[in-house]
Design a protein around this motif. Structure first.
Motif, PDB file in Angstrom:
ATOM      1  N   ALA A  64       0.503  -1.024  -0.190  1.00  0.00           N
ATOM      2  CA  ALA A  64      -0.211  -0.443  -0.076  1.00  0.00           C
ATOM      3  C   ALA A  64       0.640   1.303  -0.154  1.00  0.00           C
ATOM      4  O   ALA A  64       0.313   2.435  -1.044  1.00  0.00           O
ATOM      5  CB  ALA A  64      -0.902   0.151   1.089  1.00  0.00           C
ATOM      6  N   PRO A  65       2.099   1.530   1.121  1.00  0.00           N
ATOM      7  CA  PRO A  65       2.814   2.355   0.699  1.00  0.00           C
ATOM      8  C   PRO A  65       3.219   3.282  -0.731  1.00  0.00           C
ATOM      9  O   PRO A  65       3.757   4.402  -1.120  1.00  0.00           O
ATOM     10  CB  PRO A  65       3.250   2.615   1.891  1.00  0.00           C
ATOM     11  N   ARG A  68       0.374   4.580  -2.901  1.00  0.00           N
ATOM     12  CA  ARG A  68       0.089   5.518  -2.275  1.00  0.00           C
ATOM     13  C   ARG A  68       0.978   6.963  -2.662  1.00  0.00           C
ATOM     14  O   ARG A  68       0.829   7.663  -2.977  1.00  0.00           O
ATOM     15  CB  ARG A  68      -0.246   5.705  -0.941  1.00  0.00           C
ATOM     16  N   ARG A  69       2.799   6.366  -2.743  1.00  0.00           N
ATOM     17  CA  ARG A  69       3.215   7.026  -3.537  1.00  0.00           C
ATOM     18  C   ARG A  69       3.410   7.430  -4.694  1.00  0.00           C
ATOM     19  O   ARG A  69       4.087   8.599  -5.605  1.00  0.00           O
ATOM     20  CB  ARG A  69       4.085   6.796  -3.530  1.00  0.00           C
ATOM     21  N   GLY A  79      -2.575  17.465   6.598  1.00  0.00           N
ATOM     22  CA  GLY A  79      -2.641  17.220   8.224  1.00  0.00           C
ATOM     23  C   GLY A  79      -0.810  17.596   7.990  1.00  0.00           C
ATOM     24  O   GLY A  79      -0.448  17.669   6.998  1.00  0.00           O
ATOM     25  N   TRP A  80      -0.802  17.864   8.935  1.00  0.00           N
ATOM     26  CA  TRP A  80       0.582  18.343   9.161  1.00  0.00           C
ATOM     27  C   TRP A  80       1.394  17.708  10.327  1.00  0.00           C
ATOM     28  O   TRP A  80       0.223  17.566  11.376  1.00  0.00           O
ATOM     29  CB  TRP A  80       0.706  19.150   9.816  1.00  0.00           C
ATOM     30  N   TRP A  81       2.568  16.990  11.006  1.00  0.00           N
ATOM     31  CA  TRP A  81       2.819  15.907  12.280  1.00  0.00           C
ATOM     32  C   TRP A  81       4.345  16.731  12.847  1.00  0.00           C
ATOM     33  O   TRP A  81       4.257  16.090  14.033  1.00  0.00           O
ATOM     34  CB  TRP A  81       3.214  14.413  11.400  1.00  0.00           C
ATOM     35  N   LEU A 132       6.745  14.281  -4.500  1.00  0.00           N
ATOM     36  CA  LEU A 132       6.880  12.636  -5.187  1.00  0.00           C
ATOM     37  C   LEU A 132       6.767  12.079  -6.224  1.00  0.00           C
ATOM     38  O   LEU A 132       7.149  10.983  -6.502  1.00  0.00           O
ATOM     39  CB  LEU A 132       5.424  11.794  -4.049  1.00  0.00           C
TER      40      LEU A 132
ATOM     41  N   ILE B 160      -5.918  12.578  11.272  1.00  0.00           N
ATOM     42  CA  ILE B 160      -5.816  14.093   9.354  1.00  0.00           C
ATOM     43  C   ILE B 160      -4.449  13.907   9.532  1.00  0.00           C
ATOM     44  O   ILE B 160      -3.505  13.765   8.683  1.00  0.00           O
ATOM     45  CB  ILE B 160      -6.455  15.004   9.589  1.00  0.00           C
ATOM     46  N   ALA B 161      -3.279  14.390  10.820  1.00  0.00           N
ATOM     47  CA  ALA B 161      -1.889  14.324   9.964  1.00  0.00           C
ATOM     48  C   ALA B 161      -1.682  12.870  10.334  1.00  0.00           C
ATOM     49  O   ALA B 161      -0.548  12.385   8.999  1.00  0.00           O
ATOM     50  CB  ALA B 161      -1.481  14.621  11.611  1.00  0.00           C
ATOM     51  N   GLU B 163      -2.991  10.264   8.614  1.00  0.00           N
ATOM     52  CA  GLU B 163      -3.828   9.946   7.002  1.00  0.00           C
ATOM     53  C   GLU B 163      -2.800  11.089   6.216  1.00  0.00           C
ATOM     54  O   GLU B 163      -2.576  10.353   5.317  1.00  0.00           O
ATOM     55  CB  GLU B 163      -5.454   9.980   7.034  1.00  0.00           C
ATOM     56  N   ALA B 164      -2.364  12.164   6.647  1.00  0.00           N
ATOM     57  CA  ALA B 164      -1.436  12.756   5.758  1.00  0.00           C
ATOM     58  C   ALA B 164      -0.263  12.024   5.786  1.00  0.00           C
ATOM     59  O   ALA B 164       0.513  12.042   3.869  1.00  0.00           O
ATOM     60  CB  ALA B 164      -0.982  13.978   6.227  1.00  0.00           C
ATOM     61  N   ARG B 165       0.209  11.073   6.459  1.00  0.00           N
ATOM     62  CA  ARG B 165       1.639  10.870   6.166  1.00  0.00           C
ATOM     63  C   ARG B 165       1.353   9.506   5.658  1.00  0.00           C
ATOM     64  O   ARG B 165       1.899   9.123   4.161  1.00  0.00           O
ATOM     65  CB  ARG B 165       2.337  10.470   7.500  1.00  0.00           C
ATOM     66  N   LEU B 166       0.409   9.104   6.136  1.00  0.00           N
ATOM     67  CA  LEU B 166       0.030   7.696   5.142  1.00  0.00           C
ATOM     68  C   LEU B 166      -0.343   7.684   3.493  1.00  0.00           C
ATOM     69  O   LEU B 166       0.105   7.370   2.684  1.00  0.00           O
ATOM     70  CB  LEU B 166      -1.162   6.656   5.751  1.00  0.00           C
ATOM     71  N   ALA B 167      -1.301   8.717   3.364  1.00  0.00           N
ATOM     72  CA  ALA B 167      -0.952   9.114   1.978  1.00  0.00           C
ATOM     73  C   ALA B 167      -0.228   9.469   1.337  1.00  0.00           C
ATOM     74  O   ALA B 167       0.366   9.421  -0.457  1.00  0.00           O
ATOM     75  CB  ALA B 167      -2.319  10.694   1.744  1.00  0.00           C
ATOM     76  N   LEU B 168       0.934   9.926   1.915  1.00  0.00           N
ATOM     77  CA  LEU B 168       2.386  10.327   1.129  1.00  0.00           C
ATOM     78  C   LEU B 168       3.194   8.849   1.109  1.00  0.00           C
ATOM     79  O   LEU B 168       4.056   9.162   1.224  1.00  0.00           O
ATOM     80  CB  LEU B 168       2.958  11.570   1.973  1.00  0.00           C
ATOM     81  N   GLY B 169       2.838   7.816   1.419  1.00  0.00           N
ATOM     82  CA  GLY B 169       3.269   6.777   1.553  1.00  0.00           C
ATOM     83  C   GLY B 169       3.844   6.219   2.703  1.00  0.00           C
ATOM     84  O   GLY B 169       4.740   5.248   2.497  1.00  0.00           O
ATOM     85  N   ALA B 170       3.722   7.029   4.211  1.00  0.00           N
ATOM     86  CA  ALA B 170       4.234   6.853   4.854  1.00  0.00           C
ATOM     87  C   ALA B 170       3.761   4.994   5.163  1.00  0.00           C
ATOM     88  O   ALA B 170       2.741   4.726   4.524  1.00  0.00           O
ATOM     89  CB  ALA B 170       4.299   7.455   5.992  1.00  0.00           C
ATOM     90  N   ARG B 254      -2.654  -3.340   5.045  1.00  0.00           N
ATOM     91  CA  ARG B 254      -2.834  -2.468   3.499  1.00  0.00           C
ATOM     92  C   ARG B 254      -2.446  -0.670   4.441  1.00  0.00           C
ATOM     93  O   ARG B 254      -2.812   0.250   3.684  1.00  0.00           O
ATOM     94  CB  ARG B 254      -3.957  -1.783   2.951  1.00  0.00           C
ATOM     95  N   HIS B 255      -1.997  -1.331   5.453  1.00  0.00           N
ATOM     96  CA  HIS B 255      -1.531  -0.032   6.201  1.00  0.00           C
ATOM     97  C   HIS B 255      -3.030   0.959   6.100  1.00  0.00           C
ATOM     98  O   HIS B 255      -2.162   2.647   5.691  1.00  0.00           O
ATOM     99  CB  HIS B 255       0.350   0.800   5.318  1.00  0.00           C
ATOM    100  N   ARG B 256      -3.832   0.570   6.984  1.00  0.00           N
ATOM    101  CA  ARG B 256      -4.967   2.077   6.509  1.00  0.00           C
ATOM    102  C   ARG B 256      -5.023   1.999   7.862  1.00  0.00           C
ATOM    103  O   ARG B 256      -4.474   1.583   9.176  1.00  0.00           O
ATOM    104  CB  ARG B 256      -6.353   1.757   5.896  1.00  0.00           C
ATOM    105  N   ARG B 258      -7.401   2.378  11.389  1.00  0.00           N
ATOM    106  CA  ARG B 258      -8.954   1.599  11.388  1.00  0.00           C
ATOM    107  C   ARG B 258      -9.361   2.505  12.432  1.00  0.00           C
ATOM    108  O   ARG B 258      -9.753   1.537  13.723  1.00  0.00           O
ATOM    109  CB  ARG B 258      -9.088   0.542  11.404  1.00  0.00           C
TER     110      ARG B 258
END
Lengths: 203, 266
Positions: A64-65, A68-69, A79-81, A132, B160-161, B163-170, B254-256, B258
């Motif tokens: 999955a990662p 998503r890339r 979102g900001w971490w 990316l 949100i933070a 999922e932001a990381r997940l969405a960028l492929g983390a 799938r790295h979601r 949940r």
């Protein structure tokens, strides 16, 4: 390039469609119709059924990662971490060019996230995704907090991605934008997705 | 050892102090009166029963009975650990994760202590195993409980933070790293604080207990130091296990993220 087969999720009815390289697809529909859900399912962020192929490779065969890339989702609310902007970017050199074109100064990397305006957040989130170099970008209201001039700048930068053989699927509430930037249109009503024919245009 | 045994009048006169609590609750309408009575009654009944159980257990010296009692303690601790959480996993997951992490931590540390530091006649000698387990379990329970509570509420608040990381492929581990770090800190901080303040701010119950029972203060202190180390180790193990189990359940293959597997209590 992107081939979606029977994708379904919670209250989204199964849908199949393909998007070619260089295409931009506008997703329209009332609030709560499932536009964001569609993008999230494409990015595999919500449990969903069906299969998607990217350049012939099945999503289920990719971690999955990695998926998503290449198929990156940019939500409406970013979102900001970390406390500052910088740590959100792995490759600041790659970001620099985009920042400049979106009228963000290079020193914005030192800014605290809490002090960013909505528009700055939105543009930075977009830059973060573009760094990316994804094949497909899933943009949820990418310009909703921006003035008209900045919106056109963003569209300009995105347009370059398209000519660079990427594809973009975006949600927009702005009909003018959907017509202007979307070459095709998917309309969602109560979880049912249908392709709306658009008038052929000279581009 | 010589110590003053308490009679029931002594206990009754101490219980009169609870009237202060009850009075405050009534005057300031804290709504605690009922809970207070129930909690006090529970304490008396539970401790009395434990006293009787331990008495019987010491008389029998059976490994199976020791294991049974230990298991019962772990199961109760598991229930208590999740009882006051704001968000929990749905179904038996919540109870399962809390209990499993405490079980791992407390049993490992107790067995380690009984077999190495305490030259008990046998590892199952209940006079050592059960009180040790009790002390380690009590603290581990606190750590695990705080840690899980923090993990789940932060994961919810920072969706949100994450999922932001997940969405960028983390991957899931990276995306959760900041909330799991917070949660581990929350779980371990009380133990660290307790160690730092021991002797200055508080005189630990076990040590004072031994002193009251006539043990040399220096000997009692040695015991207490050992216990603090065991508690520190137990809490760290428990918190670590809880984070591992809980972040597995909080995400999927799938790295979601949940959050649909959580439910709000109360």
């Amino acid at each position: 390039m992107l081939q979606v087969e029977n994708l379904s999720c919670r209250n989204l009815a199964p849908v199949s469609f393909t998007v070619d390289a260089g295409e931009s697809v506008a997703v329209t529909g009332a609030s709560g119709a499932g536009k964001s859900l569609l993008l999230r399912s494409l990015a595999d962020l919500d449990p969903n059924d069906g299969e998607i192929f990217l350049d012939g490779r099945a999503r289920s065969a990719m971690p999955a990662p990695a998926w998503r890339r290449r198929v990156v989702y940019v939500p409406a609310e970013s979102g900001w971490w970390a406390d500052h902007v910088g740590p959100h970017f792995d490759d600041r050199d790659a970001a620099a060019g985009f920042l400049h074109r979106l009228q963000l100064p290079a020193e914005c990397m030192e800014w605290p996230v809490a002090r960013l305006s909505t528009g700055e957040r939105q543009r930075l989130a977009l830059v973060r995704a573009m760094v990316l170099a994804p094949t497909v970008m899933l943009l949820d209201e990418p310009t909703s907090g921006l003035d008209h001039e900045t919106t056109l700048r963003v569209e300009g930068v995105l347009h370059e991605r398209l000519t660079g053989a990427a594809a973009i699927i975006f949600v927009s509430h702005d009909k003018a934008q959907a017509d202007r930037f979307g070459r095709r249109r998917l309309h969602i009503e109560d979880g049912v997705i249908e392709e709306v024919p658009t008038e052929p245009r000279r581009s | 050892m010589n110590y003053i045994t308490l009679d029931y009048w002594d206990l009754a006169s101490a219980a009169a102090l609870l009237l202060i609590n009850a009075g405050l609750s009534i005057v300031f309408q804290l709504g605690l009166a009922r809970r207070l009575v129930i909690a006090a009654a529970r304490m008396v009944v539970q401790l009395t029963m434990v006293g009787l159980v331990l008495k019987a257990l010491f008389a029998v010296q059976s490994p199976w009975l020791t294991i049974l009692v230990a298991l019962a303690m772990v199961l109760f601790a598991g229930r208590e650990a999740i009882a006051r959480q704001e968000r929990t996993f749905t179904g038996y997951w919540s109870y399962g994760i809390g209990t499993a992490s405490m079980c791992v931590a407390a049993l490992i540390v107790t067995l380690y202590a009984v077999t190495t530091q305490f030259e008990a006649r046998s590892w199952f000698d209940p006079r050592y195993a059960i009180p040790l387990l009790g002390m380690i379990l009590g603290n581990t329970m606190n750590g695990v409980s705080l840690c899980l509570d923090r993990l789940l509420s932060s994961a919810h608040a920072e969706r949100i933070a994450i999922e932001a990381r997940l969405a960028l492929g983390a991957d899931a581990r990276t995306a959760l790293s900041s909330v799991s770090r917070q949660a581990m800190r929350a779980g371990m901080l009380p133990t660290v604080n307790a160690m730092a303040a021991t002797g200055l701010v508080s005189l630990p119950g076990m040590m004072t207990g031994q002193i009251l029972a006539g043990v040399e203060p220096v000997e009692a202190v040695k015991y207490q130091i050992l216990i603090m180390f065991l508690i520190g180790g137990g809490t760290a193990l428990g918190v670590f296990a809880a984070i591992q189990f809980a972040s597995k359940r909080l995400t999927d293959a799938r790295h979601r993220l949940r959050l649909d597997r959580l439910t709000v209590k109360n």
